[in-house]
Structure formats: structure tokens, C-alpha cells
Design a protein around this motif. Structure first.
Motif, mmCIF file in Angstrom:
data_model
loop_
_atom_site.group_PDB
_atom_site.id
_atom_site.type_symbol
_atom_site.label_atom_id
_atom_site.label_comp_id
_atom_site.label_asym_id
_atom_site.label_seq_id
_atom_site.Cartn_x
_atom_site.Cartn_y
_atom_site.Cartn_z
ATOM 1 N N GLN A 1 1.485 12.411 8.977
ATOM 2 C CA GLN A 1 0.339 12.830 9.783
ATOM 3 C C GLN A 1 -0.930 12.982 8.946
ATOM 4 O OE1 GLN A 1 1.007 16.385 12.115
ATOM 5 N NE2 GLN A 1 -1.124 16.528 12.748
ATOM 6 N N ALA A 2 -0.804 13.548 7.751
ATOM 7 C CA ALA A 2 -1.982 13.754 6.900
ATOM 8 C C ALA A 2 -2.618 12.425 6.503
ATOM 9 C CB ALA A 2 -1.595 14.551 5.654
ATOM 10 N N ASP A 3 -1.778 11.410 6.206
ATOM 11 C CA ASP A 3 -2.299 10.090 5.861
ATOM 12 C C ASP A 3 -3.106 9.510 7.031
ATOM 13 O OD1 ASP A 3 -1.093 10.184 3.384
ATOM 14 O OD2 ASP A 3 0.642 8.987 3.978
ATOM 15 N N ILE B 1 0.825 -1.210 0.000
ATOM 16 C CA ILE B 1 0.000 0.000 0.000
ATOM 17 C C ILE B 1 0.868 1.272 0.000
ATOM 18 C CG2 ILE B 1 -2.105 -0.992 0.903
ATOM 19 C CD1 ILE B 1 0.433 0.678 3.202
ATOM 20 N N GLY B 2 2.056 1.190 -0.636
ATOM 21 C CA GLY B 2 2.941 2.349 -0.708
ATOM 22 C C GLY B 2 4.018 2.299 0.344
ATOM 23 N N GLY B 3 4.568 3.481 0.657
ATOM 24 C CA GLY B 3 5.617 3.568 1.659
ATOM 25 C C GLY B 3 5.069 4.027 2.993
ATOM 26 N N THR B 4 5.962 4.130 3.974
ATOM 27 C CA THR B 4 5.524 4.570 5.300
ATOM 28 C C THR B 4 5.093 6.031 5.281
ATOM 29 O OG1 THR B 4 7.849 5.023 5.830
ATOM 30 C CG2 THR B 4 6.951 2.918 6.562
ATOM 31 N N LYS B 5 5.712 6.834 4.407
ATOM 32 C CA LYS B 5 5.422 8.267 4.355
ATOM 33 C C LYS B 5 4.443 8.641 3.250
ATOM 34 C CE LYS B 5 8.445 9.543 7.577
ATOM 35 N NZ LYS B 5 7.990 10.036 8.897
ATOM 36 N N VAL C 1 -3.834 5.753 0.205
ATOM 37 C CA VAL C 1 -4.974 5.681 1.115
ATOM 38 C C VAL C 1 -6.176 4.990 0.475
ATOM 39 C CG1 VAL C 1 -6.626 7.046 2.447
ATOM 40 C CG2 VAL C 1 -4.200 7.681 2.443
ATOM 41 N N LYS C 2 -6.498 5.331 -0.766
ATOM 42 C CA LYS C 2 -7.661 4.731 -1.419
ATOM 43 C C LYS C 2 -7.480 3.219 -1.592
ATOM 44 C CE LYS C 2 -9.803 8.610 -1.740
ATOM 45 N NZ LYS C 2 -10.915 8.856 -0.768
#
Length: 263
Positions: A91-93, A63-67, A71-72
Motif C-alpha cells: 500500500q505504501a508503494d 523494478i523490484g518485487g511486488t511487495k 519506486v525511484k
């Protein structure tokens, strides 16, 4: 299904199903912990940096990286638990995820924080017995390091090059250094850029992550620090705060023995 309220390590209240069946982990060290708790079959999403155990990334959706979490994509996996970390995730994620999904966050600065995280994850996932077994092994193994501790020797722990960034105070790495008896040569908090000309450490540790320091970097730094002992170190044992901590003391023992031999 019944939901239970938990207080995570960021002091947020998170409502989680009493029985968890679909987990997304946003942190490599916590992914490894979930597997060691016997929950691999419940993992439906992990990051591209979740390299342990080997082969897991071929079996579980990335699902991508840690940063930069996708999200979808994560939401489409329909997890009933997302596990992240305040420092390692964006934080935004997290703020976006927590609006829709039970998102439990760790916040770890030292060994006790890590052990509490393991305890809580075990409680949430119904693996309390296994979690306590892991905690007991970690405590026992760390207690056996006491006789090898260094006595107030200073160490510069570098995590990046161009510019040079170091692990400062108020970090888990700093806590591990202190556990081994070292004094951190860097007094700033978190991960500051450092001016090497202002430092004169007894030791320099070049971490394997996130920057992959190699033997050639020892030679580069030795000319600047002719009397410092410079070593390549495995960053996972200094910064991974899950079940890898079981193995960390054995690694630290070898490292301390190498230091003693090099004097």
C-alpha cells in the motif's frame, strides 16, 4: 496529450493519457496479460516475479518485487501508466506512486472481477478487440467444466509451510475452488495460519507457489491425513487472474480427471 478519467477496481479516479506508450506492470499475471494484448513493446518495467512469457525479464527493466517496488527506479522510467493490484502490492508503494504517476489498480476476488479487469485494461490501452477475444475464450473454456464439477467435497489449499498457511475465503483461489465444485475446508478469510489437527478435508492441494511444495511434502502430510487425497497443484492456474485463465480450464480438467482416477 488528452487525458481520460477512469475508475479503477479500487474505485479511484485515475487520469490516463488517451494513448498509452510506456507501461510498468507490478503484477505477474497482469504482465502476461499485457503481452497477450500485444503490448510487450510498450512495457518499460516489470517485477522480478514476472516470469511469463519466458525471457521477458531479460528484455524489460526489473523494478523490484511486488511487495518492495524500487519506486525511484520506476519513476526514472517515465511511464504514462502503472498497473498494480490491491492485494499483491504494498500500500505504501502505491500511495507514493499515485502522487506522481497514473497508477491503475485491480482488486480481484472472482472470475467476473478478473474479466472486468481484462476489459478495462483493454479499454485503457487501446486493445479492446483483443481483450474481448480473451474474455470470450475464458468464458467458453470455463463453461465446458460444468460436467466435471465435484459435489461438495472439502479441500484444504496450502500456500505455505512453517507455519502452514492456507487460502481461505474471500480470495481468488477460493473462487476457483468453488468454480470446480469444492468446499473450502478453511472458513477464515484471506490467508490464515491453520491448525492441521482441527481439519479433516477430503482433499489437500499443495500449491507450487508461493511455497514450492514437492512430492516429499505429500508423504509428510499423508501420515496426518491418511484418508485425504493429497495432490501437488500448479498455483498459477488457481491464482493468476489474467490471460492465463484461458488455459486454466484445461489444467483443471486434467486435475479433476486425476481426482476421479484416484478414488
Amino acid at each position: 496529450m488528452n487525458k481520460i478519467k477512469y475508475i479503477d477496481q479500487m474505485q479511484r479516479t485515475v487520469e490516463i493519457n488517451s494513448t498509452v506508450s510506456r507501461i510498468v506492470s507490478l503484477v505477474p499475471s497482469q504482465t502476461e496479460l499485457l503481452v497477450d494484448l500485444g503490448l510487450q513493446d510498450k512495457l518499460v518495467g516489470i517485477t522480478k516475479f514476472c516470469v511469463h512469457p519466458s525471457g521477458l525479464r531479460k528484455q524489460v527493466q526489473l523494478i523490484g518485487g511486488t511487495k518492495n517496488v524500487k519506486v525511484k527506479l520506476l519513476e526514472s522510467l517515465n511511464p504514462d501508466l502503472v498497473i498494480g493490484n490491491k492485494e499483491e502490492n504494498n500500500q505504501a508503494d502505491i500511495e507514493e506512486l499515485e502522487q506522481k504517476l497514473p497508477t491503475w489498480m485491480s482488486d480481484i476476488f472472482n472470475l467476473e472481477d478478473a474479466l472486468e479487469m481484462i476489459r478495462q485494461v483493454g479499454e485503457i490501452t487501446g486493445t479492446t478487440e483483443k481483450a474481448h477475444e480473451i474474455i470470450s475464450k475464458i468464458r467458453t473454456n470455463f463453461s465446458e467444466l460444468n460436467e466435471l464439477k465435484q459435489q461438495n467435497k472439502s479441500v484444504l489449499y496450502l500456500i505455505w509451510k512453517n507455519p502452514y498457511l492456507a487460502a481461505g475465503t474471500n480470495t481468488f483461489i477460493d473462487s476457483m475452488l468453488s468454480t470446480l465444485g469444492f468446499q473450502n475446508a478453511v472458513k477464515q478469510e484471506r490467508y490464515p495460519e491453520v491448525d492441521l489437527k482441527q481439519l479433516n478435508p477430503d482433499f489437500i492441494f499443495l500449491s507450487s507457489e508461493p511455497y514450492p511444495f514437492k512430492e516429499k511434502h505429500i508423504a509428510e502430510l499423508q501420515s496426518l491425513f491418511p484418508v485425504s487425497q493429497i495432490l501437488l497443484v500448479d498455483g498459477e492456474y488457481f491464482s493468476w487472474y489474467g490471460s492465463r485463465l484461458i488455459e486454466a480450464p484445461a489444467y483443471f480438467r486434467k486435475l479433476l480427471n486425476t481426482i476421479q482416477a484416484g478414488k
